[in-house]
Structures are given as structure tokens and as C-alpha cells.
Scaffold this motif. Structure first.
Motif, mmCIF file in Angstrom:
data_model
loop_
_atom_site.group_PDB
_atom_site.id
_atom_site.type_symbol
_atom_site.label_atom_id
_atom_site.label_comp_id
_atom_site.label_asym_id
_atom_site.label_seq_id
_atom_site.Cartn_x
_atom_site.Cartn_y
_atom_site.Cartn_z
ATOM 1 N N TRP A 295 5.900 16.316 6.604
ATOM 2 C CA TRP A 295 6.142 15.084 7.350
ATOM 3 C C TRP A 295 5.174 14.968 8.524
ATOM 4 N N GLN A 296 4.942 16.072 9.209
ATOM 5 C CA GLN A 296 3.991 16.068 10.318
ATOM 6 C C GLN A 296 2.597 15.723 9.836
ATOM 7 N N LEU A 297 2.225 16.261 8.669
ATOM 8 C CA LEU A 297 0.911 15.972 8.102
ATOM 9 C C LEU A 297 0.773 14.492 7.772
ATOM 10 N N LEU A 298 1.813 13.913 7.192
ATOM 11 C CA LEU A 298 1.782 12.500 6.855
ATOM 12 C C LEU A 298 1.632 11.644 8.111
ATOM 13 N N SER A 299 2.372 11.986 9.160
ATOM 14 C CA SER A 299 2.297 11.224 10.409
ATOM 15 C C SER A 299 0.913 11.319 11.030
ATOM 16 N N ALA A 300 0.332 12.526 10.993
ATOM 17 C CA ALA A 300 -1.004 12.711 11.555
ATOM 18 C C ALA A 300 -2.048 11.911 10.778
ATOM 19 N N ALA A 301 -1.921 11.897 9.450
ATOM 20 C CA ALA A 301 -2.875 11.152 8.625
ATOM 21 C C ALA A 301 -2.778 9.653 8.893
ATOM 22 N N TRP A 302 -1.551 9.157 9.078
ATOM 23 C CA TRP A 302 -1.380 7.734 9.355
ATOM 24 C C TRP A 302 -1.955 7.350 10.712
ATOM 25 N N VAL B 46 0.852 -1.195 0.000
ATOM 26 C CA VAL B 46 0.000 0.000 0.000
ATOM 27 C C VAL B 46 0.888 1.245 0.000
ATOM 28 N N VAL B 47 0.527 2.217 -0.806
ATOM 29 C CA VAL B 47 1.223 3.507 -0.821
ATOM 30 C C VAL B 47 0.221 4.593 -0.467
ATOM 31 N N CYS B 48 0.498 5.307 0.631
ATOM 32 C CA CYS B 48 -0.367 6.401 1.081
ATOM 33 C C CYS B 48 0.287 7.723 0.699
ATOM 34 N N ASP B 49 -0.359 8.443 -0.195
ATOM 35 C CA ASP B 49 0.177 9.700 -0.730
ATOM 36 C C ASP B 49 -0.714 10.851 -0.271
ATOM 37 N N PRO B 50 -0.153 11.844 0.442
ATOM 38 C CA PRO B 50 -0.993 12.960 0.908
ATOM 39 C C PRO B 50 -1.435 13.906 -0.193
ATOM 40 N N GLY B 51 -0.890 13.779 -1.407
ATOM 41 C CA GLY B 51 -1.311 14.636 -2.502
ATOM 42 C C GLY B 51 -0.713 16.024 -2.420
ATOM 43 N N GLU B 52 -1.422 16.999 -2.981
ATOM 44 C CA GLU B 52 -0.939 18.378 -3.018
ATOM 45 C C GLU B 52 -1.122 19.024 -1.654
ATOM 46 N N VAL B 53 -0.005 19.328 -1.006
ATOM 47 C CA VAL B 53 -0.026 19.914 0.332
ATOM 48 C C VAL B 53 0.313 21.394 0.237
ATOM 49 N N GLU B 54 -0.468 22.217 0.936
ATOM 50 C CA GLU B 54 -0.221 23.658 0.880
ATOM 51 C C GLU B 54 1.111 24.026 1.513
#
Length: 306
Positions: free
Chosen positions: A70-77, A54-62
């Protein structure tokens, strides 16, 4: 060893155990974790289980900065793997565990990119039940990322080579290899900074080291195994801490060199990556590489901190 910067010393090898910012230690640790992931997947498939890459991609981040991404990715996970939905999914799918690892790259066209690679081990489900799992992961990931284009891609894994390769793709990024055209891993950035001496490359490397902190990354290890996964599938597998593993791998693969050879190697980050890659390929390849670069074996010398 941080490619010539002050670090710990060993007779015959240098290893600092800083697996997030030291390409040498990261290469050894990520490679071993990929091997472990392959062993676990093999045991699981033999027992009738199934595996998903599985690949989790946060997409276009502001946020443009790496730390914020990186913080956003960790929070989403964390949103995916917590709550009643995660627990109910485990009961429904017979989930055995997950392995996950962040992948950080930079390119001149897209800037920083951070995605999460996940290996999911569960049991065969009816298609509608699997689609429920896919839908929950996708919705929770998108809600946690809060970005346009957030997506989760799934691919079935049917062999252990593919399972290890899914994790090893991150290993390659941290070892100075290209993931794709124009995409550079952290070690690539450091090697370019040392080779060219140009400030833009150094600034990119400094941004990475500032972001690779526990507060930003949210992961203790570059490759994380869910609690109990190793003991459930391979009770006899001995777990070693990242720092210990880095030192063991360095001792096992890098021979004693003369003091002059060590000083030259410590000053050339790109050469270090070539030598380490050759060492992991085998003794014959390593001997040829050392001879080709004029690095003489002999009694090692402790390197004084700069």
C-alpha cells in the motif's frame, strides 16, 4: 459499527464512520462518492469534455506484506501527480481534475493485491498529445513502483454509468462482494473470519486493519476528489465528510429494530451485509429481507459495548 465489535451507537442504526475498516460505513460512503463521480462526469461530458477510466497496477511487488504494498502504491501515485510534468500536462490537456480510489483484495493464489482506480476528466486532445499523457503516467508510475510488470491501463468513458461503475467497483470490494473468482475484499475476509472462527481468516483481517492507517495508505478518504473539482463542475453540490455521510446513510436506510433483532444483527457480520445491501436496493426489498430472516421491527435498544 465494526461488525459486532465495540463502536458508536445511534437510535435505529449503528454507524461509526470508520470508512476504511467498517464495511457498513464503507458501503454507504463509497456508494455516495460513486454517485458524485457520476454526476461530475455527466456535467463534464455535457460541457464537451472527455473522461478516462484508468487503472494503475504496481505489478509484481517483492514486499509480501499489505502495508508495504500500500505504501508503494501511494508513493507511485504521488510521483504521477506531482512535479513540473503534472503541471505542464494540466495546461496542455485542460485537465479539470481526477478522482482516485485504492482497491484492496486478497486471494489464495496471489495473496494481497492493491491497485489504484482513477477517473480523469480532461478535454479532447490530438492523439499524439494524449499519447504523451499516457507515456508520462506510465513512466512515472513504473519509476515510483519500482516493480516488474507495473502498468497503467486506459479506457475512455462515454457515459455516467460507466464513470460511477469505475469507482463503484471499489465500493463492491469493500462491501463484501467478489470482484472476480477467488478475489476477496476486506469485508469478505471479516465475514469469513466471523462465520468460521478460523485463525487464518482473522489474521488476514488483522493485517488489513494494521495496513489501513494514514501512514500506509496515504489517502484520507477511500475515494478522493482533486482540489476544486466539485466546485468547478457542480458548484451547488454540497460536500459532506465521510463520517457524517456514513451516519446519514445509516439513518436513512436502516429502520428501528427490536433489541433482540439488533443483538442478533450485531453478532452476524454476513447478515449485516445482506441487510445493508437490501436497504440500499429499496424499502420493499429491505422489508422482505428482514421478514425472511425473522428480524422484527420495533423500538430500538442501545447496544452496550462488549
Amino acid at each position: 459499527m465494526l461488525l459486532g465489535e465495540p463502536g458508536g451507537t445511534e437510535l435505529g442504526a449503528l454507524a461509526c464512520g470508520q470508512v476504511w475498516v467498517c464495511p457498513v460505513c464503507a458501503y454507504a460512503v463509497r456508494g455516495e462518492r460513486a454517485r458524485e463521480a457520476g454526476l461530475l462526469t455527466a456535467a463534464h461530458l455535457r460541457a464537451g469534455g472527455q473522461a478516462w477510466a484508468v487503472v494503475c497496477d504496481p505489478g509484481e511487488v517483492e514486499q509480501a506484506g499489505l502495508a508495504a504494498r500500500w505504501q508503494l502504491l501511494s508513493a507511485a501515485w504521488r510521483r504521477v501527480v506531482s512535479g513540473s510534468g503534472w503541471a505542464a500536462e494540466a495546461r496542455r490537456s485542460g485537465r479539470v481534475g481526477v478522482v482516485w480510489s485504492p482497491e484492496v483484495t486478497w486471494s489464495g493464489q496471489d495473496g494481497w493485491r492493491v491497485v489504484l482506480r482513477v477517473l480523469l476528466l480532461d478535454h479532447p486532445l490530438r492523439e499524439e498529445l494524449h499519447q504523451e499523457t499516457v507515456a508520462r503516467w506510465t513512466s512515472q508510475w513504473a519509476a515510483g513502483a519500482g516493480a516488474s510488470g507495473a502498468r497503467v491501463s486506459w479506457r475512455p468513458v462515454t457515459d455516467t454509468v460507466a464513470a460511477g461503475g469505475h469507482v463503484a467497483a471499489v465500493c463492491d470490494a469493500g462491501a463484501g462482494r467478489r470482484l472476480g473468482e477467488g478475489a476477496l475484499g476486506p469485508a469478505d475476509l471479516l465475514a469469513r473470519a466471523r462465520r468460521t472462527g478460523e485463525e487464518p481468516w482473522w489474521e488476514l483481517w488483522r493485517e488489513y486493519t494494521r495496513a489501513a492507517t494514514p501512514a500506509a495508505r496515504g489517502h484520507r478518504s477511500p475515494v478522493t476528489f482533486s482540489r476544486g473539482l466539485r466546485s468547478a463542475l457542480l458548484p451547488g453540490l454540497v460536500h459532506r465528510a465521510d463520517a457524517d455521510l456514513a451516519v446519514e446513510q445509516a439513518r436513512a436506510t436502516v429502520p428501528a429494530l427490536t433489541g433482540r433483532a439488533w443483538r442478533r444483527l450485531a453478532a452476524d457480520g454476513a447478515l449485516q451485509l445482506q441487510v445493508l445491501d437490501a436497504a440500499l436496493r429499496g424499502p420493499a426489498h429491505l422489508s422482505w429481507t428482514l421478514a425472511d430472516h425473522g428480524l422484527a421491527a420495533g423500538e430500538p435498544a442501545r447496544l452496550a459495548a462488549a
